[in-house]
Design an enzyme around this catalytic site. Structure first.
Site, PDB file in Angstrom:
ATOM      1  N   HIS A 250      27.099  41.522   7.966  1.00 34.17           N
ATOM      2  CA  HIS A 250      26.108  40.531   7.539  1.00 34.17           C
ATOM      3  C   HIS A 250      25.697  39.599   8.674  1.00 34.17           C
ATOM      4  CE1 HIS A 250      26.959  40.758   2.911  1.00 34.17           C
ATOM      5  NE2 HIS A 250      26.421  41.860   3.403  1.00 34.17           N
TER       6      HIS A 250
ATOM      7  N   TYR B 126      22.025  35.026  -0.729  1.00 30.97           N
ATOM      8  CA  TYR B 126      22.987  35.406  -1.767  1.00 30.97           C
ATOM      9  C   TYR B 126      22.469  35.052  -3.151  1.00 30.97           C
ATOM     10  CZ  TYR B 126      26.611  36.800   1.505  1.00 30.97           C
ATOM     11  OH  TYR B 126      27.327  37.466   2.459  1.00 30.97           O
TER      12      TYR B 126
ATOM     13  N   GLU C 265      31.426  34.237   6.820  1.00 31.25           N
ATOM     14  CA  GLU C 265      30.323  34.448   7.757  1.00 31.25           C
ATOM     15  C   GLU C 265      30.028  33.189   8.565  1.00 31.25           C
ATOM     16  OE1 GLU C 265      27.341  36.062   5.118  1.00 31.25           O
ATOM     17  OE2 GLU C 265      28.730  37.708   4.627  1.00 31.25           O
TER      18      GLU C 265
ATOM     19  N   THR D  15      30.612  56.124  21.885  1.00 26.73           N
ATOM     20  CA  THR D  15      30.179  54.858  22.476  1.00 26.73           C
ATOM     21  C   THR D  15      31.218  53.748  22.354  1.00 26.73           C
ATOM     22  OG1 THR D  15      28.831  54.442  20.492  1.00 26.73           O
ATOM     23  CG2 THR D  15      27.720  55.345  22.423  1.00 26.73           C
ATOM     24  N   PRO D  16      31.802  53.478  21.178  1.00 25.45           N
ATOM     25  CA  PRO D  16      32.845  52.444  21.159  1.00 25.45           C
ATOM     26  C   PRO D  16      34.086  52.857  21.936  1.00 25.45           C
ATOM     27  CG  PRO D  16      32.705  53.531  19.030  1.00 25.45           C
ATOM     28  CD  PRO D  16      31.532  54.001  19.835  1.00 25.45           C
TER      29      PRO D  16
END
Length: 398
Positions: free
Chosen positions: A85, A95, A137, A274-275
């Site tokens: 998020h 939300y 968040e 990639t990671p």
């Protein structure tokens, strides 16, 4: 804290949820995008079209209902979603919009079961969950903002280099337009791009794994061109060196955290490397003394990104072993030099090398590939806490 009556009501609706299945979330997204079309600038519409996003949301709603009396067991899922998020710059007011459409969806799909008592219970349950996400968040936003080189929201970055790594994968080196430092990150995390251009029907948020160790100066991502992929094709075809892109801070709950004595096995398929590249770069940069294994599978040499770089690293580091599978090598691909085995990756062929005491295993790639890796390693008796994986796009359990 939800009261016992509310919890009982939520649990009583589980059979209804299960019977509705993804029809619930598909209806939810249709009505939300109809009434709040501005959210098309937030959600990845490709994942809507594929059905992955409705399926992922349904799984999350059902898991929440089943664990409504003990939401702590969903902590790992909450952490993963909260990081996602922040990569979409989700704000508290959104939300409220989601909650409204969820309740209206329940009313519209199950009018007989959606009594005022049921709707009130779900409103309370959703409010409690939204509060958890909003709080977590905000913590992530503040942490990103307070880091050296950190920021909140979007920040302008210049494409310093655009380089083809294979037929399908191109890497982008990105440096801040303001000339300042950039925030460090944990190897395995991703970077979020906010794409806004006349060529795009909607603004698009896309996440791409960082593929080098943090250096405080710049970021590198690698992007696979996906058939019909809005974001990937825009980056491949329209973005050039010198262009400016808007970035959100690095995020993600998938990352490497090992001590010096821990053997590390990095397993990837296709662009899933990639990671793993960021992890490998970090290990080698820090002089990790324990064994490191790099296992990778792809179609052939034309689609083998970063192959030369990995070979050079293997020659330079005695504790690094590599093994590469090409599913269908081309005539110019060189056995024992470009690749080590043909066909699909078979971990049993290298079991004696990678089954190491205390090793941690990190893997990423297509879902069937990762399911194979997890099943194989689990069958060898490796504990779940030693297995770490990343699913690109909406999360699914293996």
């Amino acid at each position: 804290m939800l009261d016992a009556r509310t919890i009982d009501i939520i649990k009583s609706t589980i059979p209804l949820l299960e019977s509705a299945n993804t029809a619930l979330t598909e209806h939810f997204y249709r009505r939300m995008f109809r009434d709040n079309p501005e959210l098309k600038d937030v959600f990845n519409l490709s994942h809507q079209a594929s059905g992955r996003q409705p399926a992922a949301l349904f799984a999350a709603v059902l898991a929440y209902a089943k664990n409504i009396d003990n939401p702590a067991v969903l902590g790992a899922a909450v952490e993963r979603i909260a990081h996602k998020h922040t990569g979409f710059a989700i704000q508290p007011a959104q939300y409220d919009i989601v909650g409204h459409h969820l309740l209206e969806t329940i009313k519209e799909l199950a009018p007989d079961a959606a009594t005022p008592e049921v709707i009130d219970a779900w409103a309370q349950a959703y409010g409690a969950l939204a509060g958890i996400f909003i709080g977590r968040e905000e913590q992530i936003y503040r942490a990103n903002e307070s880091k050296t080189g950190g920021w909140r929201g979007t920040r302008a970055f210049v494409v310093q280099e655009k380089r083809a790594e294979s037929e399908q994968i191109t890497s982008f080196l990105l440096a801040p337009a303001d000339g300042g430092p950039v925030a460090d990150y944990l190897p395995g995390q991703y970077l979020s791009l906010h794409l806004d251009a006349a060529e795009l029907a909607h603004k698009e948020y896309r996440q791409y794994s960082l593929c080098q160790a943090p250096n405080g100066r710049d970021y590198r991502i690698a992007v696979k061109r996906e058939p019909g992929g809005t974001g990937s094709n825009f980056l491949h075809d329209k973005v050039a060196e010198g262009d400016v892109l808007q970035l959100l801070p690095p995020a993600g709950d998938f990352f490497m955290a090992v001590d010096a004595g821990t053997p590390v096995v990095l397993i990837s398929g296709g662009v899933g490397q990639t990671p793993m590249r960021a992890m490998l770069d970090q290990l080698l940069t820090q002089g990790h003394p324990a064994p490191i294994h790099w296992l990778h599978a792809c179609e052939n040499g034309a689609q083998h990104a970063f192959g030369d770089d990995i070979r050079q690293r293997r020659q330079a580091h005695a504790n690094l072993e590599t093994h590469v599978w090409y599913r269908e090598p081309a005539a110019q691909d060189r056995p024992a030099e470009d690749f080590d085995a043909t066909g699909l990756m078979d971990l049993n062929k290298v079991k004696d090398s990678i089954l190491l005491p205390g090793a941690h295993y990190y893997f990423c790639g297509p879902l069937p590939f990762m399911a194979m890796v997890k099943d194989t390693l689990s069958a060898w008796g490796i504990a779940d806490e030693q297995l770490h994986y990343e699913v690109f796009g909406p999360h699914q359990q293996l």
